[in-house]
Design an enzyme around this catalytic site. Structure first.
Site, PDB file in Angstrom:
ATOM      1  N   GLU A  43      -3.230  -2.439 -11.932  1.00 40.46           N
ATOM      2  CA  GLU A  43      -2.998  -2.083 -13.325  1.00 40.46           C
ATOM      3  C   GLU A  43      -1.956  -3.067 -13.864  1.00 40.46           C
ATOM      4  O   GLU A  43      -0.884  -3.204 -13.275  1.00 40.46           O
ATOM      5  CB  GLU A  43      -2.482  -0.642 -13.405  1.00 40.46           C
ATOM      6  CG  GLU A  43      -2.380  -0.167 -14.829  1.00 40.46           C
ATOM      7  CD  GLU A  43      -1.839   1.256 -14.953  1.00 40.46           C
ATOM      8  OE1 GLU A  43      -1.390   1.589 -16.045  1.00 40.46           O
ATOM      9  OE2 GLU A  43      -1.866   2.003 -13.956  1.00 40.46           O
ATOM     10  N   ARG A 270       0.039   3.729   2.282  1.00 41.82           N
ATOM     11  CA  ARG A 270       0.798   2.778   1.465  1.00 41.82           C
ATOM     12  C   ARG A 270       1.835   2.089   2.321  1.00 41.82           C
ATOM     13  O   ARG A 270       2.294   2.642   3.321  1.00 41.82           O
ATOM     14  CB  ARG A 270       1.583   3.506   0.371  1.00 41.82           C
ATOM     15  CG  ARG A 270       0.789   4.222  -0.648  1.00 41.82           C
ATOM     16  CD  ARG A 270       1.740   4.889  -1.628  1.00 41.82           C
ATOM     17  NE  ARG A 270       2.175   3.950  -2.651  1.00 41.82           N
ATOM     18  CZ  ARG A 270       1.478   3.707  -3.761  1.00 41.82           C
ATOM     19  NH1 ARG A 270       0.347   4.319  -3.993  1.00 41.82           N
ATOM     20  NH2 ARG A 270       1.930   2.848  -4.644  1.00 41.82           N
ATOM     21  N   LYS A 280       6.537   0.836  -9.407  1.00 39.99           N
ATOM     22  CA  LYS A 280       6.633  -0.166 -10.476  1.00 39.99           C
ATOM     23  C   LYS A 280       7.492   0.340 -11.626  1.00 39.99           C
ATOM     24  O   LYS A 280       8.209  -0.432 -12.246  1.00 39.99           O
ATOM     25  CB  LYS A 280       5.229  -0.496 -11.010  1.00 39.99           C
ATOM     26  CG  LYS A 280       4.480  -1.469 -10.121  1.00 39.99           C
ATOM     27  CD  LYS A 280       3.242  -1.987 -10.824  1.00 39.99           C
ATOM     28  CE  LYS A 280       2.111  -1.000 -10.678  1.00 39.99           C
ATOM     29  NZ  LYS A 280       0.830  -1.504 -11.195  1.00 39.99           N
TER      30      LYS A 280
HETATM   31  P1  ATP Z   1       1.720   2.866 -10.023  1.00 38.96           P
HETATM   32  O1  ATP Z   1       2.998   2.768  -9.241  1.00 38.96           O
HETATM   33  O2  ATP Z   1       1.829   2.400 -11.440  1.00 38.96           O
HETATM   34  O3  ATP Z   1       0.923   4.118  -9.808  1.00 38.96           O
HETATM   35  P2  ATP Z   1       0.289   1.320  -8.153  1.00 38.96           P
HETATM   36  O4  ATP Z   1       1.473   0.996  -7.318  1.00 38.96           O
HETATM   37  O5  ATP Z   1      -0.774   2.204  -7.633  1.00 38.96           O
HETATM   38  O6  ATP Z   1       0.734   1.803  -9.541  1.00 38.96           O
HETATM   39  P3  ATP Z   1      -1.711  -0.521  -9.010  1.00 38.96           P
HETATM   40  O7  ATP Z   1      -1.557  -1.699  -9.893  1.00 38.96           O
HETATM   41  O8  ATP Z   1      -2.557   0.592  -9.474  1.00 38.96           O
HETATM   42  O9  ATP Z   1      -0.273  -0.043  -8.656  1.00 38.96           O
HETATM   43  O10 ATP Z   1      -2.143  -0.989  -7.569  1.00 38.96           O
HETATM   44  C1  ATP Z   1      -3.202  -1.848  -7.307  1.00 38.96           C
HETATM   45  C2  ATP Z   1      -3.685  -1.613  -5.902  1.00 38.96           C
HETATM   46  O11 ATP Z   1      -2.631  -1.812  -4.975  1.00 38.96           O
HETATM   47  C3  ATP Z   1      -4.185  -0.199  -5.716  1.00 38.96           C
HETATM   48  O12 ATP Z   1      -5.417  -0.263  -5.043  1.00 38.96           O
HETATM   49  C4  ATP Z   1      -3.126   0.459  -4.890  1.00 38.96           C
HETATM   50  O13 ATP Z   1      -3.699   1.415  -4.045  1.00 38.96           O
HETATM   51  C5  ATP Z   1      -2.522  -0.711  -4.116  1.00 38.96           C
HETATM   52  N1  ATP Z   1      -1.126  -0.451  -3.806  1.00 38.96           N
HETATM   53  C6  ATP Z   1      -0.135  -0.176  -4.671  1.00 38.96           C
HETATM   54  N2  ATP Z   1       1.021   0.070  -4.027  1.00 38.96           N
HETATM   55  C7  ATP Z   1       0.766  -0.049  -2.710  1.00 38.96           C
HETATM   56  C8  ATP Z   1       1.558   0.089  -1.523  1.00 38.96           C
HETATM   57  N3  ATP Z   1       2.863   0.403  -1.563  1.00 38.96           N
HETATM   58  N4  ATP Z   1       0.951  -0.112  -0.335  1.00 38.96           N
HETATM   59  C9  ATP Z   1      -0.351  -0.430  -0.279  1.00 38.96           C
HETATM   60  N5  ATP Z   1      -1.144  -0.575  -1.352  1.00 38.96           N
HETATM   61  C10 ATP Z   1      -0.612  -0.390  -2.561  1.00 38.96           C
HETATM   62 MG    MG Z   2      -2.290   2.836  -9.430  1.00 40.02          MG
END
Ligand code: ATP
Ligand code: MG
Length: 567
Positions: A43, A270, A280
């Site tokens: 996103e 994660r 974020k």
């Molecule tokens: P938010 O914190 O805004 O909910 P997000 O961290 O999920 O967002 P996105 O931009 O939606 O951020 O993430 C893009 C991809 O990265 C998604 O598929 C998410 O599952 C993955 N992702 C985000 N944070 C992690 C993390 N800490 N470890 C592994 N994968 C991650």
């Molecule tokens: Mg997300």
């Protein structure tokens, strides 16, 4: 989040992850005609962090390894929070990690038309309805995991009325928040996500790509799975929190699909790291509140921060590989990441001399005007990196803490009457020193050198225990050095109930040293060039650096300084 911290460095890990095993099995069974197609769906509402790297390495890595493709798809369903700056940075960071989406750069907004048509289709099938109730009421009617929800009074609205209202919602006739479109599934489902979820809402902000074309926007849950479907994604890899959303995604795809094909969603844990946080929203707060210098502050867990700090893409990938993919939430020890970058830079970074806290040494029996070039090797780990010449003279700088007026018995560095080797040059002996009477600060150390002990010129037979780095006074370049410590002094700053993460900010996470001295070969060093300052650690040239005023960031310290030096 679990409290368990994974500190294991060499934990046994299966050779392929459970996800990779699923992919192997699917390919073996000939699913999707042997195709593998993944996507990374960020996103664009912030910069990528090391957690995202875990997803990127998996999405792109699996496609690469099994001859498939990986799309980059921006999940830009929320016009309010997204910015073009983030899109550019995300692309830069993925490329930096070494991955390529070729021409497949997509946006959820590419599918707004298709998603709208699908919503119309659901309404026509009696599977979606317009709800006029405010958000709080809808939310209260959802019930709890142990109590079924209550049906909305609008749930059985006639199809024609739903169609009319939904079109008018999109034409801008109604205010934001006054109506939503909901899928008609099951208010008694044990899965809360199946209790008539909202799938469209009214938002009157212009969208960065579609302008003011739309007044209704799909919810993330209504867009995500269908976008995967539209793109022919075979393996939709995501983090564990989406496991409970899967039945909803499946239900929606059931209404949409026209053949056997459907994306397979597989969830993994994660990445969480000690002494930092991955949200974020909170990282944005740190930036906006000026607690760090920006998204690329070298203390940030962002990819641009790590890059500025001196991390290599190879070290980040190595780290991701080490921690692996599981079904359990855990926190990984940040020292494992530091270990990975140390290992990588050990092989790549040229060794140089830099003195962080200079103390002048005068070699009284060395001719006043003489300067000689001494040869030092650039990297003992890699002979192809060759050697360089650095100037040596009568006056040099050494590290202030390499001299002690009254040393303890195990101090093998410089002290009155003691001898040390100057790396690459001679053995010197401390004869005297000058101390400022008022401040007690030692201002100069006077030594003599033994001309028969030049490094590399046969053996004088003389052996000393300590070897020091140094820089010739006349040729030394001034530098600023920024030393970093952990941004937080708590292992899990964002995971403490009732406590604001700001409380755990480490007040000493940045130390700026001015007046450092480095060897003249660094004159032409460019931002992001990486070096090992011998005995001190790995350092990376900062963007603020210019040839006339060098600035270095310390990436990491050396682990085992003395053992290394005396090898
Ligand atoms: P938010 O914190 O805004 O909910 P997000 O961290 O999920 O967002 P996105 O931009 O939606 O951020 O993430 C893009 C991809 O990265 C998604 O598929 C998410 O599952 C993955 N992702 C985000 N944070 C992690 C993390 N800490 N470890 C592994 N994968 C991650
Ligand atoms: Mg997300």
């Amino acid at each position: 989040m679990s409290d368990e911290i994974n500190r294991g460095k060499e934990e046994p890990k299966p050779s392929v992850s459970f996800i990779e095993q699923f992919i192997i099995d699917d390919l073996k069974e000939g699913k999707n005609n042997g195709r593998i197609h993944t996507r990374f769906p960020p996103e664009p509402n912030g910069y990528l962090h090391i957690g995202h790297a875990k997803a990127i390495c998996l999405d792109f890595g699996m496609a690469q390894k099994y001859g498939g493709k990986c799309n980059l798809r921006f999940d830009d369903t929320n016009p309010v929070k997204e910015e073009v700056e983030y899109i550019d940075s995300i692309k830069e960071d993925i490329r930096w990690l070494g991955f390529d989406w070729e021409e497949r750069e997509f946006y959820a907004s590419d599918y707004f038309g298709k998603l709208f048509d699908f919503a119309i289709d659901l309404i026509k099938k009696g599977l979606a309805y317009v709800d006029d109730q405010p958000a709080e009421v809808i939310s209260a009617q959802k019930g709890t995991p142990s109590q079924p929800g209550t049906e909305s009074p609008f749930r059985n609205r006639p199809v024609a009325e739903n169609l009319d209202l939904f079109y008018r919602m999109n034409e801008g006739e109604f205010d934001e928040g006054s109506r939503v479109l909901r899928a008609k599934i099951d208010m008694k489902s044990p899965n809360m996500h199946m209790r008539d979820p909202i799938i469209y809402r009214i938002l009157k902000s212009p969208h960065h790509r579609t302008g003011d074309k739309w007044n209704v926007y799909p919810m993330y849950d209504f867009a995500h799975g269908q976008c995967d479907y539209f793109e022919g994604i075979t393996h939709s890899l995501c983090t564990l929190e989406f496991e409970v959303h899967r039945p909803l995604y499946d239900w929606l795809i059931d209404q949409l699909k026209t053949s056997d094909y459907r994306p397979r969603q597989i969830e993994f844990n994660r990445l969480n790291l000690t002494y930092t946080m991955m949200s974020k929203r909170k990282l944005l707060e740190l930036v906006q509140e000026g607690r760090v210098s920006g998204w690329d502050d070298p203390r940030m867990p962002t990819l641009c921060g790590l890059r500025r700090r001196g991390y290599t893409p190879e070290s980040v990938r190595k780290f991701i590989d080490l921690i692996g993919y599981t079904k359990f939430e855990a926190i990984n020890d940040v020292s494992l990441l530091e270990h990975a970058v140390r290992d990588d830079l050990n092989l790549k970074a040229p060794r140089v001399f830099g003195v962080l806290d200079p103390l002048k040494v005068i070699i009284t029996n060395y001719p006043e005007d003489k300067i000689e070039d001494v040869e030092v090797i650039n990297n003992p780990e890699d002979e192809s990196m060759d050697s360089r010449k650095i100037p040596f003279g009568r006056e040099i700088f050494i590290e202030r803490d390499d001299f002690m007026e009254e040393p303890p018995s195990k101090f093998f560095r410089l002290a009155p009457g003691k001898e040390v080797r100057l790396k690459g040059a001679y053995i010197i002996k401390c004869e005297s020193f000058r101390k400022n009477k008022d401040t007690g600060i030692i201002e100069e150390v006077h030594c003599t050198y033994d001309p028969g002990t030049k490094s590399g010129e046969g053996s004088s037979g003389k052996k000393v225990k300590g070897t020091l780095h140094w820089v010739a006074v006349r040729y030394a370049l001034d530098a600023e050095v920024r030393l970093y410590d952990r941004l937080f002094d708590h292992e899990d700053p964002a995971g403490q109930k009732d406590e604001d993460y700001r409380k755990f900010l480490n007040p000493d996470s940045l130390k700026i040293l001015k007046g450092c001295k480095v060897e003249p070969s660094l004159q032409s060093a460019k931002p992001l060039d990486k070096f090992q300052f011998q005995r001190l650690g790995y350092f990376c040239v900062d963007y603020d650096s210019t040839p006339g005023s060098l600035v270095f960031n310390r990436t990491v310290s050396l682990k085992d300084t003395w053992a290394k030096m005396n090898k």
